[in-house]
Design a protein around this motif. Structure first.
Motif, PDB file in Angstrom:
ATOM      1  N   PRO A  92       0.831  -1.210   0.000  1.00 26.00           N
ATOM      2  CA  PRO A  92       0.000   0.000   0.000  1.00 26.00           C
ATOM      3  C   PRO A  92       0.861   1.253   0.000  1.00 26.00           C
ATOM      4  CG  PRO A  92      -0.756  -1.557   1.661  1.00 26.00           C
ATOM      5  CD  PRO A  92       0.562  -2.069   1.156  1.00 26.00           C
ATOM      6  N   LEU A  93       0.429   2.247  -0.727  1.00 25.98           N
ATOM      7  CA  LEU A  93       1.184   3.498  -0.872  1.00 25.98           C
ATOM      8  C   LEU A  93       0.739   4.497   0.193  1.00 25.98           C
ATOM      9  CD1 LEU A  93       3.114   5.151  -2.822  1.00 25.98           C
ATOM     10  CD2 LEU A  93       1.011   5.941  -3.894  1.00 25.98           C
ATOM     11  N   ARG A 131      -0.057   7.992   1.495  1.00 24.79           N
ATOM     12  CA  ARG A 131      -0.338   9.321   0.928  1.00 24.79           C
ATOM     13  C   ARG A 131      -0.904  10.266   1.988  1.00 24.79           C
ATOM     14  NH1 ARG A 131      -3.850  10.370  -2.830  1.00 24.79           N
ATOM     15  NH2 ARG A 131      -2.687  11.916  -3.969  1.00 24.79           N
ATOM     16  N   ARG A 132      -0.284  10.231   3.178  1.00 33.21           N
ATOM     17  CA  ARG A 132      -0.758  11.125   4.233  1.00 33.21           C
ATOM     18  C   ARG A 132      -0.268  12.555   3.989  1.00 33.21           C
ATOM     19  NH1 ARG A 132       1.179   7.829   9.359  1.00 33.21           N
ATOM     20  NH2 ARG A 132       2.839   7.413   7.892  1.00 33.21           N
ATOM     21  N   PHE A 188      -4.915   9.242 -11.207  1.00 29.84           N
ATOM     22  CA  PHE A 188      -3.808   8.672 -10.421  1.00 29.84           C
ATOM     23  C   PHE A 188      -3.756   7.164 -10.665  1.00 29.84           C
ATOM     24  CE2 PHE A 188      -2.067   6.765  -6.594  1.00 29.84           C
ATOM     25  CZ  PHE A 188      -1.050   7.614  -6.208  1.00 29.84           C
ATOM     26  N   PRO A 233     -11.687  16.398  -1.458  1.00 30.19           N
ATOM     27  CA  PRO A 233     -12.368  15.130  -1.214  1.00 30.19           C
ATOM     28  C   PRO A 233     -13.833  15.245  -1.645  1.00 30.19           C
ATOM     29  CG  PRO A 233     -11.192  15.881   0.752  1.00 30.19           C
ATOM     30  CD  PRO A 233     -11.207  17.020  -0.210  1.00 30.19           C
ATOM     31  N   GLU A 239      -7.743  11.576  -7.818  1.00 26.87           N
ATOM     32  CA  GLU A 239      -6.764  10.847  -7.006  1.00 26.87           C
ATOM     33  C   GLU A 239      -7.496  10.066  -5.910  1.00 26.87           C
ATOM     34  OE1 GLU A 239      -3.291  13.598  -5.895  1.00 26.87           O
ATOM     35  OE2 GLU A 239      -4.863  14.950  -6.555  1.00 26.87           O
ATOM     36  N   PRO A 240      -6.844   9.083  -5.326  1.00 24.01           N
ATOM     37  CA  PRO A 240      -7.459   8.395  -4.186  1.00 24.01           C
ATOM     38  C   PRO A 240      -7.529   9.325  -2.986  1.00 24.01           C
ATOM     39  CG  PRO A 240      -5.221   7.588  -4.551  1.00 24.01           C
ATOM     40  CD  PRO A 240      -5.517   8.529  -5.669  1.00 24.01           C
ATOM     41  N   THR A 245      -6.888  11.236   0.217  1.00 26.86           N
ATOM     42  CA  THR A 245      -5.661  11.522   0.973  1.00 26.86           C
ATOM     43  C   THR A 245      -5.742  10.889   2.365  1.00 26.86           C
ATOM     44  OG1 THR A 245      -5.571  13.623  -0.174  1.00 26.86           O
ATOM     45  CG2 THR A 245      -4.178  13.430   1.739  1.00 26.86           C
ATOM     46  N   ASN A 246      -4.604  10.639   2.940  1.00 27.74           N
ATOM     47  CA  ASN A 246      -4.460  10.109   4.311  1.00 27.74           C
ATOM     48  C   ASN A 246      -4.725   8.612   4.433  1.00 27.74           C
ATOM     49  OD1 ASN A 246      -3.746  12.581   5.408  1.00 27.74           O
ATOM     50  ND2 ASN A 246      -5.853  13.136   5.908  1.00 27.74           N
ATOM     51  N   PHE A 247      -5.139   7.963   3.343  1.00 29.26           N
ATOM     52  CA  PHE A 247      -5.352   6.518   3.393  1.00 29.26           C
ATOM     53  C   PHE A 247      -4.279   5.810   2.568  1.00 29.26           C
ATOM     54  CE2 PHE A 247      -9.527   8.200   4.308  1.00 29.26           C
ATOM     55  CZ  PHE A 247      -9.997   7.346   5.289  1.00 29.26           C
ATOM     56  N   PRO A 248      -3.847   4.621   3.010  1.00 28.46           N
ATOM     57  CA  PRO A 248      -2.916   3.855   2.180  1.00 28.46           C
ATOM     58  C   PRO A 248      -3.617   3.446   0.881  1.00 28.46           C
ATOM     59  CG  PRO A 248      -3.136   2.914   4.402  1.00 28.46           C
ATOM     60  CD  PRO A 248      -4.212   3.927   4.253  1.00 28.46           C
ATOM     61  N   VAL A 249      -2.897   3.559  -0.222  1.00 24.45           N
ATOM     62  CA  VAL A 249      -3.493   3.219  -1.520  1.00 24.45           C
ATOM     63  C   VAL A 249      -3.153   1.775  -1.867  1.00 24.45           C
ATOM     64  CG1 VAL A 249      -3.615   3.811  -3.971  1.00 24.45           C
ATOM     65  CG2 VAL A 249      -3.226   5.599  -2.265  1.00 24.45           C
TER      66      VAL A 249
END
Lengths: 131, 248
Positions: A4-5, A7-8, B11, B72, B91-92, B94-98
């Motif tokens: 998992p990437l 992106r915080r 993204f 968002p 984009e996905p 923000t603040n969450f693991p992609v």
């Protein structure tokens, strides 16, 4: 392998949007208000010493650079006050005795209170100056 | 006659295929198309490898939350016409693991949600499962706004505190805790207080307020958190000054 990437938001979050920057200004205003409180405490301390020390410190506060600092601090204090008053309704319970209180009423009451206290302070200072 | 198009900058992230990139797609422009329509067009006609979540297409399920031009948004409610002339950057959150492309890992959010027990807790539940718990309109009005949350996670993507403090419970979960605490039928307030009054609960919130700005259902999570803070402070002083009094 699944990685998992991350992106915080980083430490520079407050530079990413105008609304974040305005919140940043609200929070940083505390530093200026703290500085003014420290200056005021020092002024009281100097007043308890001899007249020469007090007058020297008062002159320091009237230095053009300090006047600019006071004006900047005043702007920050007003910014903090106004933005705090505007968000206060959502921080208060939606109902009082089973009735909803309009946000405009809460905001208006705060500004009215601020105005009343300001006028009273001016009158008190004027009265002290006259006597 | 040539069809009007609009450019999407999407993204892309495939964990087994290098780092993240942006890929551009020209999609047909229609006045009544939302960003989700454009993504589905890409998926169906241009690039079937694009991954994203969606379900109801009507702002109810909360599945299609993404960053649209940095904000968002529910992509089913973000019209292309509001982003003319483009490009529209997607984009996905923000603040969450992609995990992949526009798909984020929701596990952390689900665990936080679970901590606050977002359901009615009854001490007497085991006794009578068929019992009715009546409520007046005034009692309903106390929490109704906070009950509109669809768990879309936009508030988490907008919150800078979430980005800096991993353990912060976050806006939606705290708003839901407050929603059940305000419900006259609920008896689980004490259990939730132990979670929401800890440092990673309400006290971590600095009232940025952006969670309330982006909420598609006008839940006002920031307001819910501040109200919980007020209650927490009153409760603290009550216990300090009147230790014999029962905790609210």
């Amino acid at each position: 392998m699944n990685r998992p990437l991350d992106r915080r938001m980083g430490w520079s979050w407050w530079t990413q949007k105008g609304s974040y920057f305005r919140i940043f200004l609200r929070e940083i205003s505390s530093a200026f208000i703290l500085a003014e409180i420290v200056l005021f405490m020092l002024l009281i301390h100097k007043a308890g010493q001899d007249a020469e020390t007090y007058l020297a410190f008062r002159d320091f506060l009237w230095h053009p650079l300090m006047v600019v600092f006071h004006l900047v601090a005043l702007a920050f204090a007003l910014w903090h006050t106004i933005t705090f008053f505007l968000i206060a309704p959502s921080a208060l319970p939606g109902q009082v005795a089973g009735r909803r209180i309009p946000a405009a009423f809460i905001i208006g009451q705060q500004f009215a209170g601020l105005a009343a206290v300001t006028v009273l302070l001016f009158l008190w200072v004027a009265w002290v100056g006259a006597t | 006659m040539s069809e009007t198009t609009i450019k999407l900058e999407v993204f892309r992230y495939r964990p087994d295929n290098g780092g993240p990139t942006f890929q551009s797609y020209d999609v047909p422009y229609h006045d009544d198309w939302v960003v989700l329509d454009a993504l589905n067009y890409v998926k169906n006609y241009i690039d079937g490898s694009l991954s994203f979540r969606w379900s109801c297409r009507m702002g109810v399920c909360g599945s299609c939350g993404m960053q649209v031009n940095g904000e968002p948004s529910l992509t089913c409610a973000a019209f292309l016409r509001d982003h003319l002339p483009g490009p529209v950057r997607v984009e996905p959150l923000t603040n969450f693991p992609v995990e992949r492309d526009l798909v984020v890992d929701m596990n952390g959010f689900m665990e936080k949600l679970d901590h606050v027990k977002p359901y009615l807790v009854r001490e007497d539940e085991a006794d009578d499962l068929s019992a009715e718990y009546l409520q007046t309109p005034v009692q309903l009005d106390r929490y109704k706004q906070f009950s509109m949350c669809i768990n879309c996670m936009l508030c988490y993507a907008a919150c800078p505190v979430i980005g800096r403090v991993d353990d912060f419970i976050g806006p939606a979960a705290l708003a839901l805790a407050q929603r059940y605490n305000l419900d006259s039928r609920d008896q689980g307030k004490q259990m939730r207080q132990d979670v929401i009054f800890q440092n990673e609960g309400i006290w971590e919130c600095t009232f940025v307020g952006e969670c309330s700005e982006v909420c598609p259902k006008h839940v006002d999570p920031a307001g819910a958190i501040q109200q919980a803070k007020l209650e927490g402070a009153v409760d603290y002083y009550k216990r300090l000054l009147m230790p014999w009094a029962r905790r609210s």
